[in-house]
Write a protein that holds these residues in place. Structure first.
Motif, PDB file in Angstrom:
ATOM      1  N   TRP A 152       0.917  -1.361  -0.039  1.00 56.35           N
ATOM      2  CA  TRP A 152      -0.009  -0.046  -0.083  1.00 56.35           C
ATOM      3  C   TRP A 152       0.907   1.181  -0.062  1.00 56.35           C
ATOM      4  CZ3 TRP A 152      -1.001   3.634   4.129  1.00 56.35           C
ATOM      5  CH2 TRP A 152       0.100   3.186   5.376  1.00 56.35           C
ATOM      6  N   ALA A 153       0.324   2.317  -0.349  1.00 55.57           N
ATOM      7  CA  ALA A 153       0.853   3.527  -0.055  1.00 55.57           C
ATOM      8  C   ALA A 153       0.100   4.831   0.198  1.00 55.57           C
ATOM      9  CB  ALA A 153       1.382   3.966  -1.842  1.00 55.57           C
ATOM     10  N   ARG A 154       0.435   5.693   0.901  1.00 54.42           N
ATOM     11  CA  ARG A 154      -0.108   6.693   1.375  1.00 54.42           C
ATOM     12  C   ARG A 154      -0.419   7.886   0.349  1.00 54.42           C
ATOM     13  NH1 ARG A 154       2.945   7.353   6.876  1.00 54.42           N
ATOM     14  NH2 ARG A 154       1.885   6.229   8.186  1.00 54.42           N
ATOM     15  N   PRO A 155      -1.695   8.354   0.536  1.00 58.29           N
ATOM     16  CA  PRO A 155      -1.737   9.587  -0.343  1.00 58.29           C
ATOM     17  C   PRO A 155      -0.666  10.833  -0.321  1.00 58.29           C
ATOM     18  CG  PRO A 155      -3.600   9.432   1.020  1.00 58.29           C
ATOM     19  CD  PRO A 155      -2.741   8.210   1.280  1.00 58.29           C
ATOM     20  N   GLY A 191       1.505  18.681  -5.028  1.00 61.19           N
ATOM     21  CA  GLY A 191       2.975  19.329  -5.166  1.00 61.19           C
ATOM     22  C   GLY A 191       3.876  18.641  -4.328  1.00 61.19           C
ATOM     23  N   ALA A 192       3.587  17.444  -3.767  1.00 67.57           N
ATOM     24  CA  ALA A 192       4.654  16.482  -2.998  1.00 67.57           C
ATOM     25  C   ALA A 192       5.526  15.879  -4.227  1.00 67.57           C
ATOM     26  CB  ALA A 192       3.747  15.447  -2.360  1.00 67.57           C
ATOM     27  N   ALA A 216       7.144   7.859 -10.627  1.00 61.39           N
ATOM     28  CA  ALA A 216       8.508   8.496 -10.170  1.00 61.39           C
ATOM     29  C   ALA A 216       9.565   8.561 -10.906  1.00 61.39           C
ATOM     30  CB  ALA A 216       8.658   7.852  -8.712  1.00 61.39           C
ATOM     31  N   ALA A 217      10.361   9.555 -10.917  1.00 62.51           N
ATOM     32  CA  ALA A 217      11.603   9.779 -11.606  1.00 62.51           C
ATOM     33  C   ALA A 217      12.608   8.379 -10.936  1.00 62.51           C
ATOM     34  CB  ALA A 217      12.293  10.856 -11.311  1.00 62.51           C
ATOM     35  N   GLY A 246      10.705  12.326  -7.007  1.00 62.60           N
ATOM     36  CA  GLY A 246      10.271  12.661  -8.271  1.00 62.60           C
ATOM     37  C   GLY A 246       9.017  12.391  -8.718  1.00 62.60           C
ATOM     38  N   LEU A 247       7.885  12.335  -7.969  1.00 61.27           N
ATOM     39  CA  LEU A 247       6.845  11.957  -8.132  1.00 61.27           C
ATOM     40  C   LEU A 247       6.098  12.652  -9.479  1.00 61.27           C
ATOM     41  CD1 LEU A 247       4.744  11.271  -4.741  1.00 61.27           C
ATOM     42  CD2 LEU A 247       5.202   9.671  -6.501  1.00 61.27           C
ATOM     43  N   LYS A 248       5.709  12.123 -10.612  1.00 55.53           N
ATOM     44  CA  LYS A 248       5.049  12.770 -11.536  1.00 55.53           C
ATOM     45  C   LYS A 248       3.797  13.333 -11.343  1.00 55.53           C
ATOM     46  CE  LYS A 248       8.092   9.938 -14.502  1.00 55.53           C
ATOM     47  NZ  LYS A 248       7.953   8.770 -15.627  1.00 55.53           N
TER      48      LYS A 248
END
Length: 153
Positions: free
Chosen positions: A31-34, A38-39, A66-67, A111-113
């Motif tokens: 799982w991942a957190r929201p 801009g994050a 992500a980058a 580096g989230l897109k």
């Protein structure tokens, strides 16, 4: 006698096929957190269990969202939490789980897109020395999966 030999051979073939179908590395509780708008970073959590009779190693990871992807550890020093990138392979002994948990080791998306949105998912591609490539689809949620219930967040 021939039917017995054929039956034994068929049973062995089925057993071998069943073993081959089981993944070498089991991935659970992903799982991942929201993230806020801009994050540029986010975290993915999961448990990886080595089902192989020999050791393996998690070598690297990528994500189309992500980058780059890094593995991080968290340590507490003098009452201050420190996050450190972990370099080199992450060892997985046979039958042992490698856990990426909140407040501990985690998979860091750098580096989230786009923000990770509640109800969405994030794809992480894990590369292992022996098991090869495993793609994980982690739902984006505010709460850990049932397997992680009771964990302090």
């Amino acid at each position: 006698m021939k039917p017995l030999i054929l039956a034994v051979a068929a049973a062995a073939a089925v057993a071998t096929a069943s073993q081959a179908a089981a993944p070498a590395i089991a991935v659970s509780d992903a799982w991942a957190r929201p993230t806020p708008p801009g994050a540029t970073t986010g975290a993915v959590y999961a448990t990886l269990t080595n089902r192989q009779p020999i050791a393996d190693a998690l070598l690297s990871a990528t994500s189309p969202e992500a980058a780059k992807v890094e593995f991080h550890s968290m340590t507490m020093t003098g009452g201050v939490m420190h996050m450190n990138a972990v370099t080199g392979p992450q060892k997985l002994q046979p039958g042992v789980a490698l856990r990426f948990d909140p407040g501990a080791a985690h998979i860091m998306l750098v580096g989230l897109k786009a923000p990770l949105k509640l109800g969405g998912h994030v794809t992480v591609v894990l590369r292992f020395a022996r098991a090869g490539v495993i793609t994980v689809e982690a739902p984006v949620s505010n709460a850990a999966p049932d397997g992680m219930a009771g964990m302090k967040m």
